[in-house]
Design an enzyme around this catalytic site. Structure first.
Site, PDB file in Angstrom:
ATOM      1  N   SER A  87       0.839  -1.202   0.000  1.00 20.01           N
ATOM      2  CA  SER A  87       0.000   0.000   0.000  1.00 20.01           C
ATOM      3  C   SER A  87       0.878   1.258   0.000  1.00 20.01           C
ATOM      4  O   SER A  87       1.679   1.447  -0.926  1.00 20.01           O
ATOM      5  CB  SER A  87      -0.966  -0.057   1.189  1.00 20.01           C
ATOM      6  OG  SER A  87      -2.048   0.821   1.004  1.00 20.01           O
ATOM      7  N   ASP A 178      -0.830  13.631  14.261  1.00 23.34           N
ATOM      8  CA  ASP A 178      -0.907  15.010  13.745  1.00 23.34           C
ATOM      9  C   ASP A 178      -0.168  15.121  12.411  1.00 23.34           C
ATOM     10  O   ASP A 178      -0.673  15.717  11.452  1.00 23.34           O
ATOM     11  CB  ASP A 178      -0.297  15.998  14.752  1.00 23.34           C
ATOM     12  CG  ASP A 178      -1.130  16.146  16.013  1.00 23.34           C
ATOM     13  OD1 ASP A 178      -2.318  15.742  15.998  1.00 23.34           O
ATOM     14  OD2 ASP A 178      -0.598  16.674  17.010  1.00 23.34           O
ATOM     15  N   HIS A 237      -7.454  -6.006   0.438  1.00 22.58           N
ATOM     16  CA  HIS A 237      -6.298  -5.106   0.431  1.00 22.58           C
ATOM     17  C   HIS A 237      -5.174  -5.619   1.330  1.00 22.58           C
ATOM     18  O   HIS A 237      -4.007  -5.483   0.998  1.00 22.58           O
ATOM     19  CB  HIS A 237      -6.738  -3.708   0.860  1.00 22.58           C
ATOM     20  CG  HIS A 237      -5.650  -2.684   0.787  1.00 22.58           C
ATOM     21  ND1 HIS A 237      -4.907  -2.469  -0.360  1.00 22.58           N
ATOM     22  CD2 HIS A 237      -5.166  -1.820   1.723  1.00 22.58           C
ATOM     23  CE1 HIS A 237      -4.022  -1.505  -0.122  1.00 22.58           C
ATOM     24  NE2 HIS A 237      -4.160  -1.104   1.123  1.00 22.58           N
TER      25      HIS A 237
END
Length: 259
Positions: A87, A178, A237
């Site tokens: 991925s 973040d 996936h």
């Protein structure tokens, strides 16, 4: 500025296999595969920046992540490696192969194409933020907090691999959340670099995954012209977790042919 990545190195002789996880994953997710592969070769499993036990840093572009990985190869005195990425990690290894092809013995790309993708992780980020605010005491509480936004239990179990025991006794996320959220637009982009990687390449895709449809193959072959595409029909996936034996077999057969 590059980040000094955390890694797990089995040691051993020959050209190593370097394994790179996907978004919100870590080297730990590959433990069972590494255990199998290390009987055949040296394996280095990597935590990308803001993931696993690697430092948190601003910037999630593929050039930045590929340069982190290249710096790790230099630090480990690895001249050439077989690179396997799943991925997001697949885009990282494609980026490195385009930027420094002389360092890549072969490329294994798991269920991703070298293209931009649409945004699709809003619920996951909402669940992780809920988890962050909720400060769960145990994994049951953590799962309940995630379940308010993430319906699929398999996805929740995967996300929960990022939990660790905090100093106050509760569970905390070890992700640089973040920085990942701030860099999410870059994560959805195509790999860094230009042109094609001409070396030997295996692309594994899940038959139940939408990430590498047939319509993506012409563009994929422009970037990876030597790619052999193998479909694991019963996998989605997370094909390495859903069809581990078939995944292992495909990787081992490909690497054996590179010797």
């Amino acid at each position: 500025m590059t980040v000094e990545l955390n890694y797990q190195d089995t040691g051993g002789e020959g050209t190593p296999l370097v394994v790179v996880h996907g978004l919100l994953g870590s080297a730990d997710n590959w433990r069972s595969h590494v255990k199998q592969w290390q009987a055949l070769r040296r394996v280095v499993a990597v935590d990308l920046r803001n993931h696993g036990r690697s430092p948190h840093a601003d910037g999630m572009s593929y050039r930045e992540m590929a340069e982190d990985l290249l710096a790790l190869l230099d630090r480990l005195h690895i001249d050439r490696a077989h690179l396997l990425g799943h991925s997001m990690g697949g885009k990282v290894v494609i980026s490195l192969a385009r930027l420094a092809p002389e360092r890549v013995a072969s490329l294994i790309v798991a269920d991703i194409a070298p293209q931009a993708y649409g945004h699709g992780h809003d619920a996951v980020f909402a669940g992780l933020r809920n988890l962050e605010r909720g400060r769960p005491e145990n994994r049951r509480e953590a799962d309940e907090l995630l379940a308010e936004h993430v319906e699929e239990r398999a996805t929740r179990l995967f996300l929960a691999t990022n939990l660790e025991r905090g100093e106050n006794g509760g569970l905390t996320l070890r992700l640089g959340l973040d920085q990942i959220e701030a860099g999410y637009t870059d994560i959805m982009q195509a790999p860094a670099g230009e042109g094609a990687f001409e070396g030997p390449t295996l692309v594994l895709r899940g038959g139940r995954s939408h990430y590498v449809p047939d319509s993506a193959l012409p563009g994929l072959r422009e970037v990876l012209p030597q790619a052999r595409v193998v479909t694991l029909e019963e996998a989605g996936h997370w094909l390495h977790a859903e069809q581990p034996e078939a995944f292992q077999s495909a990787v081992n057969d490909f690497l054996a042919a590179q010797a």
